[in-house]
Design an enzyme around this catalytic site. Structure first.
Site, PDB file in Angstrom:
ATOM      1  N   GLU A 112       0.534  32.896 -23.316  1.00  0.00           N
ATOM      2  CA  GLU A 112      -0.131  34.327 -24.135  1.00  0.00           C
ATOM      3  C   GLU A 112       0.713  36.010 -23.087  1.00  0.00           C
ATOM      4  OE1 GLU A 112      -4.642  34.179 -21.786  1.00  0.00           O
ATOM      5  OE2 GLU A 112      -2.848  33.990 -21.000  1.00  0.00           O
ATOM      6  N   GLU A 132      -6.111  26.474 -19.144  1.00  0.00           N
ATOM      7  CA  GLU A 132      -7.171  26.680 -17.928  1.00  0.00           C
ATOM      8  C   GLU A 132      -8.315  25.822 -17.863  1.00  0.00           C
ATOM      9  OE1 GLU A 132      -4.474  30.532 -19.496  1.00  0.00           O
ATOM     10  OE2 GLU A 132      -5.539  28.664 -19.817  1.00  0.00           O
TER      11      GLU A 132
HETATM   12  N1  T1G Z   1       1.021  27.998 -10.910  1.00  0.00           N
HETATM   13  C1  T1G Z   1       2.529  27.538  -9.306  1.00  0.00           C
HETATM   14  N2  T1G Z   1       2.397  26.421  -8.958  1.00  0.00           N
HETATM   15  C2  T1G Z   1       2.734  25.280 -10.298  1.00  0.00           C
HETATM   16  C3  T1G Z   1       2.534  25.701 -11.507  1.00  0.00           C
HETATM   17  C4  T1G Z   1       1.741  27.311 -11.024  1.00  0.00           C
HETATM   18  N3  T1G Z   1       0.737  27.773 -12.835  1.00  0.00           N
HETATM   19  N4  T1G Z   1       3.182  25.141 -12.519  1.00  0.00           N
HETATM   20  C5  T1G Z   1       3.712  24.275 -11.493  1.00  0.00           C
HETATM   21  N5  T1G Z   1       3.686  24.540  -9.568  1.00  0.00           N
HETATM   22  C6  T1G Z   1       4.693  23.857  -8.746  1.00  0.00           C
HETATM   23  C7  T1G Z   1       3.725  22.696  -8.696  1.00  0.00           C
HETATM   24  O1  T1G Z   1       3.548  22.744  -7.758  1.00  0.00           O
HETATM   25  C8  T1G Z   1       5.122  22.071  -8.136  1.00  0.00           C
HETATM   26  O2  T1G Z   1       5.169  22.313  -7.095  1.00  0.00           O
HETATM   27  C9  T1G Z   1       6.802  22.242  -9.135  1.00  0.00           C
HETATM   28  O3  T1G Z   1       5.773  23.462  -9.320  1.00  0.00           O
HETATM   29  C10 T1G Z   1       6.493  21.644 -10.230  1.00  0.00           C
HETATM   30  O4  T1G Z   1       5.775  21.622 -10.842  1.00  0.00           O
HETATM   31  C11 T1G Z   1      -3.430  33.955 -17.274  1.00  0.00           C
HETATM   32  C12 T1G Z   1      -4.661  32.319 -15.116  1.00  0.00           C
HETATM   33  C13 T1G Z   1       4.669  23.373 -15.916  1.00  0.00           C
HETATM   34  C14 T1G Z   1       4.227  20.633 -17.010  1.00  0.00           C
HETATM   35  O5  T1G Z   1      -1.799  24.875 -15.635  1.00  0.00           O
HETATM   36  O6  T1G Z   1       0.893  21.876 -15.595  1.00  0.00           O
HETATM   37  O7  T1G Z   1      -2.003  31.037 -16.441  1.00  0.00           O
HETATM   38  O8  T1G Z   1       4.703  19.897  -5.951  1.00  0.00           O
HETATM   39  O9  T1G Z   1       4.903  18.722 -10.035  1.00  0.00           O
HETATM   40  O10 T1G Z   1       5.705  17.539 -13.557  1.00  0.00           O
HETATM   41  O11 T1G Z   1      -4.991  32.765 -18.458  1.00  0.00           O
HETATM   42  O12 T1G Z   1       3.676  21.618 -13.970  1.00  0.00           O
HETATM   43  O13 T1G Z   1       6.897  20.978  -6.412  1.00  0.00           O
HETATM   44  O14 T1G Z   1       6.064  22.318  -4.592  1.00  0.00           O
HETATM   45  O15 T1G Z   1       4.025  19.197 -12.235  1.00  0.00           O
HETATM   46  O16 T1G Z   1       7.383  18.840 -14.639  1.00  0.00           O
HETATM   47  C15 T1G Z   1      -1.461  27.198 -16.375  1.00  0.00           C
HETATM   48  C16 T1G Z   1       0.563  23.786 -14.353  1.00  0.00           C
HETATM   49  C17 T1G Z   1      -2.358  28.771 -15.226  1.00  0.00           C
HETATM   50  C18 T1G Z   1       0.192  24.938 -16.068  1.00  0.00           C
HETATM   51  C19 T1G Z   1       5.787  21.009 -14.694  1.00  0.00           C
HETATM   52  N6  T1G Z   1      -0.612  26.788 -16.633  1.00  0.00           N
HETATM   53  N7  T1G Z   1       1.617  23.186 -14.133  1.00  0.00           N
HETATM   54  O17 T1G Z   1       5.489  19.593 -14.686  1.00  0.00           O
HETATM   55  O18 T1G Z   1       6.140  19.518 -12.652  1.00  0.00           O
HETATM   56  S1  T1G Z   1      -3.888  29.644 -14.955  1.00  0.00           S
HETATM   57  C20 T1G Z   1      -0.902  25.886 -16.645  1.00  0.00           C
HETATM   58  C21 T1G Z   1       1.706  22.395 -15.500  1.00  0.00           C
HETATM   59  C22 T1G Z   1      -3.218  31.127 -16.393  1.00  0.00           C
HETATM   60  C23 T1G Z   1      -3.992  32.695 -17.215  1.00  0.00           C
HETATM   61  C24 T1G Z   1      -4.405  31.593 -16.870  1.00  0.00           C
HETATM   62  C25 T1G Z   1       2.844  20.868 -14.730  1.00  0.00           C
HETATM   63  C26 T1G Z   1       4.575  21.667 -15.679  1.00  0.00           C
HETATM   64  P1  T1G Z   1       5.439  21.364  -5.521  1.00  0.00           P
HETATM   65  P2  T1G Z   1       4.865  19.741 -11.165  1.00  0.00           P
HETATM   66  P3  T1G Z   1       6.266  19.053 -13.735  1.00  0.00           P
END
Ligand code: T1G
Length: 705
Positions: A112, A132
Site C-alpha cells: 500500500e 491481510e
Molecule cells: N508485523 C510484526 N512482526 C512481523 C511481521 C509483521 N507484519 N512480519 C514478520 N514479523 C516477525 C515475525 O513474527 C518473526 O518474529 C520475524 O518477523 C521474522 O518473520 C495496513 C493492516 C515477511 C514473508 O501479513 O508473511 O499490513 O519470531 O519468521 O519466514 O493493510 O514474516 O523472529 O520474533 O515469518 O522470512 C500484512 C507477514 C500485515 C506479512 C518473512 N503483512 N509476514 O517470512 O520470517 S497486515 C503480512 C510474513 C497489514 C495493512 C494491513 C513473513 C515474511 P520472530 P518470519 P520469514
C-alpha cells in the site's frame, strides 16, 4: 530510538532507506519517518526525485501485526486508519517523483505504501501481495482502492481474497509495478527516478481511472467472487469484506471508497476471526522457539534421507522429502511391498498432474528423487532416517538397533510413531541423542503439522535440526514431550471420547459431524474415522489393551468395536459410521448405527435424550481444553499456542477459531471450568478439572498470555 529511515542523496536522488529489522514492519514511527523524509527531500534543492527502499532482506512486510491487539474498538480502528489514509495521501502528493524500490516482499501495508508512491520498480525475485485476509482483516491503508486502479478488478480480487503474493513478473505484466530491475535494484531505481525527474511527471495512483472505468464489469467481477467464495470460504468472513471494499473502487469515488474500506477494516480487526488468525500467525513462529534450544544451536544439513516402511505414511513422508528436493531411499521388507508403495506415490502425483497443479516433467523429476530398496545399502550415506513401520515395539527396537549400527553417527534417527514410547527404541539404537519422534499426519505430503517428539536423551542439535527441516518440508514443526500418545493423539482421544458418548446418549452420527463441520472442522469425528479406517483404530485399541492402557480416561464406548466385528471399516469397505454407494465417498446416514449405539447405551444403563448442537460443541471443546491444560501443567507442551498449532495443522481445526486453547480463552476459562464441574456432577469423576484450568480461571487469566 534507532533511526528508522536513513536519508542519503545519490546523483540528485534522495534515497530513503527503511530500517526496522527484521522485516521493516510499519511499527510506530516508520510511516511518520517516511513522510518526514519525503517532505525533507521535497525541500532539498539538491534533490530532483526520491527513492524509497528497504534495508536488509525485504521492503515493508506490512503493518506491525502486534499493533492489532491494541485496537479494541471500531472507533480506535477508524481513528488509526483515517490517520494512515491521510498520511499516505500526503506522501502521494510529493511534488518530486517518488519511486518505491521493492526487494524481498512488499506485503499488506508495504504494498500500500508502494502504491502511494508514483512509480514502482521491483527486483526480479521479489513478491508483492495483500495477505491481510490470512490475518482475518482486509487491506486497511488504501489497498482496496489503489490496487484495482493499477491492475483492474480480477487480479485485485484474487490478491485480496486469496492473500497469496504474486511474482515480480506477474506484477509488472499486470501494471502493479512499472519495471523489473536487473541485479542492482538501487542502481536501477536511481536511474529510473532520474528519468522521471527529467520527465517531471508525478503519477498519483488515486487519480488513475482507466482500470476502473468499466463500472459494470467491476461490479460483475465482485458478484462472481462472492459466489465462488460462498463455496470455499468455510466460515471466514474477511474475504467477503475485501470484495465489498474493492467494489467501492468501481462504484464510489476515491474518498468514499476509502471511507468504506476503513469501515469494513474496523469490522474485521475487532472480530474474533482476526484475533484468532493473528494468534495463529504468532503461534506458527513461536512454535519454532524451544526455551532450552538456543537459536544458534548447530543443525545437521539434510542432503539425503531414507524412509523405512512404504505404506500410506511412509509413502507420504517420502513424497514430502522429494517435494522439498531431498533425495530419499524408500525401504520395505520385500519388492512387492516397495512396488505397492511406489505405485501409490505415482498415483498421487498423477492426480496432482491431472489437476494441473504439477507438470509431468516436474513429476518425473520429483519421483526420480525417490529410490525404492529392500536393503540397507546406502543408509550409511543418509543424514536422516524416518522409521514408518508397523506400530509394534519389538519391531521398532529391531529397526533402531540396525540403524544404530548402519548409519553415520551424525544421522538423525526419527520415528513416525504416533503412540509408542520414544525412549524405549532410542535405547535400542545405542545413540539415544540422535533419536527423535517425527510424527507426520495423513496424508503426510499434505498435512502441515510435524509433531517433533523429544525423548529423555534427545540432543538439542537433533531438535534444532528437526525444526529447520520442518520449515524446509513446508511443515509447522511443534516440539512436544514424550508422554503417552504425545499431544495430538492424546487430545484426539478426548475429542473422540465425547463424540462417542454423545452418540450413545442420543445424538446421531450425522448430527455430531455436522455440528463439528459447522464449527469449522473440515470433517467430523465419524467421517474422519471412516477415512482413516475403523480397523486401524480397533488395532490400536487392542494394542493399548495389551499394555493395560486406554486412550482417554473415562468410559470407553464399544460401538466402534461392534462396527469392526461387522467388518464395517469405513470408506474402504463401503460402510462404517456411514454407508457409501459403490465408488462414491458421499456419506449416507445409516440408522443401523443408531440402533447399535442405542443397544450399547442400554447395556451401559445410559438414559438416551435429545441433544442440542451447542452441547456437542461444548462437551467436545471443553474436553480438549481440560486435557490441553493437563498437557501444559505436565510440561509436555511448551506453551498453549503450540497445542493450538498442533490441532490446526494436524487435524484441520479452523485457524479462524484459533485452536482449542485459544477458543477456550475466548469462551472464558471460568465458563470452561464451570462446564467441567457441571459435567463431573452429571457424568462422573473422569471429568476432574485440570489444576491449571482451576488456577487460571480463579486468577482471571488465560491459557495464551
Ligand atoms: N508485523 C510484526 N512482526 C512481523 C511481521 C509483521 N507484519 N512480519 C514478520 N514479523 C516477525 C515475525 O513474527 C518473526 O518474529 C520475524 O518477523 C521474522 O518473520 C495496513 C493492516 C515477511 C514473508 O501479513 O508473511 O499490513 O519470531 O519468521 O519466514 O493493510 O514474516 O523472529 O520474533 O515469518 O522470512 C500484512 C507477514 C500485515 C506479512 C518473512 N503483512 N509476514 O517470512 O520470517 S497486515 C503480512 C510474513 C497489514 C495493512 C494491513 C513473513 C515474511 P520472530 P518470519 P520469514
Amino acid at each position: 530510538m534507532p533511526e528508522l529511515i536513513h536519508y542519503d542523496v545519490r546523483d540528485r536522488v534522495a534515497v530513503l532507506t527503511i530500517d526496522n529489522p527484521p522485516v521493516n514492519a510499519m511499527g510506530p514511527g516508520v510511516l511518520e519517518g517516511i513522510e518526514e523524509n519525503i517532505a525533507r527531500a521535497n525541500g532539498d534543492a539538491d534533490v530532483d526525485a526520491i527513492v524509497l527502499i528497504g534495508a536488509g532482506t525485504t521492503f515493508i512486510a506490512g503493518a506491525d501485526i502486534k499493533i492489532f491487539g491494541t485496537l479494541k474498538t471500531r472507533e480506535q480502528s477508524l481513528a488509526r486508519s483515517e490517520a494512515t489514509h491521510a498520511r499516505l495521501k500526503r506522501i502521494e502528493d510529493s511534488s518530486k517523483p517518488l519511486i518505491a524500490a521493492i526487494h524481498g516482499n512488499a506485503l499488506g501495508g508495504g504494498l500500500e505504501v508502494a502504491m502511494a508512491c508514483h512509480y514502482r520498480i521491483i527486483a526480479p525475485d521479489a513478491r508483492v501481495g495483500q495477505p491481510e485476509v490470512m490475518l482475518g482483516i482486509i487491506p486497511g491503508a488504501g489497498g482496496t482502492q489503489r490496487l484495482p486502479r493499477l491492475c483492474g478488478a480480477e487480479l485485485a480480487i484474487e490478491m485480496c481474497t486469496g492473500g497469496k503474493p504474486v511474482s515480480a513478473r506477474k506484477a509488472a505484466d499486470a501494471g502493479i509495478v512499472d519495471n523489473v530491475a536487473g541485479p542492482d535494484l538501487l542502481h536501477d531505481a536511481v536511474a529510473f527516478a532520474t528519468a522521471m525527474a527529467m520527465s517531471g511527471e508525478v503519477r498519483k495512483t488515486r487519480d488513475l481511472s482507466n482500470k476502473i472505468a468499466d463500472r459494470d464489469a467491476g461490479v460483475a467481477a465482485c458478484t462472481a467472487a462472492r459466489a465462488s467464495l460462498a463455496k470455499t470460504a468455510r466460515g471466514v468472513k474477511a474475504p467477503f469484506k475485501a470484495v465489498d471494499a474493492i467494489e467501492g473502487a468501481f462504484t464510489l469515488d476515491f474518498e468514499q471508497g476509502s471511507a468504506r474500506e476503513r469501515e469494513l477494516f474496523a469490522d474485521c480487526v475487532t472480530a474474533h476471526e482476526s484475533r484468532a488468525l493473528v494468534h495463529m500467525f504468532f503461534a506458527d513462529r513461536e512454535a519454532a522457539k524451544v526455551p532450552d534450544v538456543p537459536r544458534d544451536t548447530p543443525v545437521t544439513k539434510i542432503e539425503r534421507a531414507a524412509v523405512i516402511g512404504a505404506g500410506t505414511m511412509g509413502g507420504g513422508i517420502a513424497m514430502a522429502y522429494a517435494n522439498a528436493g531431498i533425495p530419499v531411499l524408500l525401504k520395505d521388507v520385500d519388492g512387492a511391498a516397495v512396488a505397492r508403495g511406489i505405485a501409490t506415490i505415482r498415483k498421487n502425483y498423477e492426480s496432482t498432474v491431472a489437476k494441473g497443479k504439477m507438470t509431468r516433467e516436474a513429476m518425473d523429476k520429483t519421483m526420480a528423487l525417490i529410490t525404492p530398496t529392500t536393503t540397507y545399502d546406502g543408509f550409511d550415506q543418509v543424514d536422516i532416517v524416518v522409521e514408518a513401520a508397523f506400530e509394534d515395539m519389538n519391531l521398532k527396537k529391531e529397526i533402531f538397533a540396525d540403524l544404530g549400527r548402519l548409519t553415520k553417527v551424525s544421522c538423525i534417527l526419527a520415528s513416525n510413531t504416533s503412540t509408542l514410547d520414544i525412549d524405549e527404541f532410542a535405547k535400542a539404537s545405542g545413540r539415544p541423542g540422535q533419536v527423535i519422534g517425527h510424527h507426520f499426519f495423513s496424508p503426510a505430503n499434505v498435512m502441515k503439522l510435524l509433531e517433533i517428539v523429544r525423548g529423555r536423551d534427545t540432543s538439542k542439535e537433533a531438535i534444532a535440526t528437526s525444526l529447520a527441516l520442518a520449515k524446509r518440508l513446508g511443515k509447522v514443526g511443534v516440539v512436544v514431550g514424550n508422554c503417552f500418545a504425545f499431544v495430538a493423539n492424546r487430545m484426539l482421544a478426548y475429542y473422540m471420547r465425547e463424540a462417542l458418548l454423545l452418540l450413545e446418549e442420543g445424538a446421531t452420527v450425522p448430527q455430531i459431524d455436522k455440528a463439528m463441520t459447522d464449527f469449522g472442522m473440515p470433517v467430523g469425528p465419524f467421517g474422519m474415522q471412516d477415512i482413516a479406517g475403523i480397523d486401524v483404530g480397533w488395532r490400536i485399541r487392542q494394542f493399548l489393551k495389551s499394555i493395560g492402557k486406554t486412550r482417554a480416561e473415562g468410559p470407553q464406548s464399544e460401538v466402534p468395536d461392534r462396527l469392526y466385528e461387522m467388518g464395517r471399516y469405513g470408506q474402504k469397505t463401503g460402510a462404517g459410521w456411514y454407508k457409501y454407494e459403490q465408488g462414491s465417498r458421499e456419506r449416507i446416514h445409516d440408522p443401523l448405527v443408531d440402533e447399535i449405539a442405542a443397544k450399547e447405551a442400554a447395556r451401559r444403563g445410559i438414559q438416551r435424550r435429545a441433544i442440542k448442537d451447542d452441547e456437542i460443541i461444548a462437551r467436545i471443546m471443553t474436553a480438549l481444553a481440560n486435557e490441553g491444560a493437563r498437557i501444559l501443567e505436565e510440561g509436555y507442551a511448551t506453551r498453549a499456542s503450540d497445542i493450538d498449532a498442533v490441532y490446526c495443522y494436524g487435524f484441520g481445526y479452523p485457524r479462524h477459531v484459533g485452536g482449542p486453547m485459544f477458543y477456550a480463552d475466548s469462551v472464558g476459562l471460568p465458563t470452561v471450568l464451570e462446564h467441567v464441574q457441571q459435567y463431573r456432577a452429571q457424568f462422573g469423576d473422569y471429568w476432574k478439572p485440570a489444576p491449571l484450568l482451576e488456577q487460571l480461571a480463579n486468577e482471571g487469566k488465560t491459557f495464551n498470555p
